[in-house]
Write a protein that holds these residues in place. Structure first.
Motif, mmCIF file in Angstrom:
data_model
loop_
_atom_site.group_PDB
_atom_site.id
_atom_site.type_symbol
_atom_site.label_atom_id
_atom_site.label_comp_id
_atom_site.label_asym_id
_atom_site.label_seq_id
_atom_site.Cartn_x
_atom_site.Cartn_y
_atom_site.Cartn_z
ATOM 1 N N ASN A 251 15.884 48.152 -36.069
ATOM 2 C CA ASN A 251 16.014 46.751 -35.688
ATOM 3 C C ASN A 251 17.364 46.497 -35.036
ATOM 4 O OD1 ASN A 251 15.162 44.157 -35.383
ATOM 5 N ND2 ASN A 251 15.236 43.630 -37.540
ATOM 6 N N PRO B 33 9.730 43.419 -37.163
ATOM 7 C CA PRO B 33 9.419 42.901 -38.499
ATOM 8 C C PRO B 33 10.267 43.586 -39.572
ATOM 9 C CG PRO B 33 7.438 43.695 -37.416
ATOM 10 C CD PRO B 33 8.568 44.022 -36.531
ATOM 11 N N GLN B 34 10.677 42.817 -40.557
ATOM 12 C CA GLN B 34 11.419 43.356 -41.688
ATOM 13 C C GLN B 34 10.532 43.255 -42.920
ATOM 14 O OE1 GLN B 34 15.060 41.184 -41.964
ATOM 15 N NE2 GLN B 34 15.759 41.813 -39.953
ATOM 16 N N PHE B 35 10.841 44.034 -43.935
ATOM 17 C CA PHE B 35 10.042 43.952 -45.149
ATOM 18 C C PHE B 35 10.942 44.033 -46.371
ATOM 19 C CE2 PHE B 35 10.146 48.410 -44.020
ATOM 20 C CZ PHE B 35 10.338 49.065 -45.216
#
Length: 171
Positions: free
Chosen positions: A141, A149-151
């Motif tokens: 990122n 997208p991050q999680f």
């Protein structure tokens, strides 16, 4: 009484009594004159050969449709072996990575019966792998100009206690 030549002029085929004339033509002419009772008119679809051909086409089409749906339903996607997409440089789902994780859990750790050391080792191993994936995603990122997208990882901790609600009374 009507003269025979007058009938010949009105219906020349119906009154001819030549032995060379076709019997089917004579019957047809008698039907026209109303001398014979009417018969059933056959369409081109009433022959058994035509009906069998139409059904064989229909059944063949259905078989082809079933075969195509079977192939589409059970076709697997092509496996991805690279952890990084060669065209975009992004981290991607890799079959090799999943196989390595499953291989470690099944061969190295073994059976994961509830309450054993193997269960605890599996939980620690999976939490470590997820933390590595989260870090790789964070680094990817930072490198890219897009927002990827991050999680988040949430690990449920079981303490062995249970609550049962039976008839609006907690036990």
């Amino acid at each position: 009484m009507v003269h025979l030549n007058a009938l010949k002029q009105r219906h020349p085929k119906a009154t001819t009594d030549h032995p060379s004339q076709d019997p089917a033509t004579l019957d047809h002419n008698k039907h026209k004159l109303g001398l014979l009772p009417p018969t059933k008119v056959h369409s081109s679809f009433s022959s058994l050969k035509t009906i069998a051909f139409a059904w064989s086409l229909f059944v063949g089409f259905l078989a082809l449709l079933v075969l195509i749906n079977y192939q589409l339903h059970y076709a697997l996607p092509t496996p991805v072996y690279d952890a990084v997409d060669p065209t975009t440089g992004r981290v991607q789902f890799s079959e090799e990575r999943v196989r390595a994780i499953v291989r470690h859990m099944s061969h190295d750790i073994g059976y994961r019966v509830v309450g054993t050391a193997q269960e605890l080792e599996t939980k620690e191993y999976l939490v470590k792998e997820l933390a590595n994936l989260k870090e790789e995603a964070r680094i990817a990122n930072l490198r890219s100009h897009e927002t990827l997208p991050q999680f988040d990882v949430w690990v449920q901790v079981g303490d062995g206690s249970h609550r049962f609600d039976f008839m609006s009374k907690g036990k």
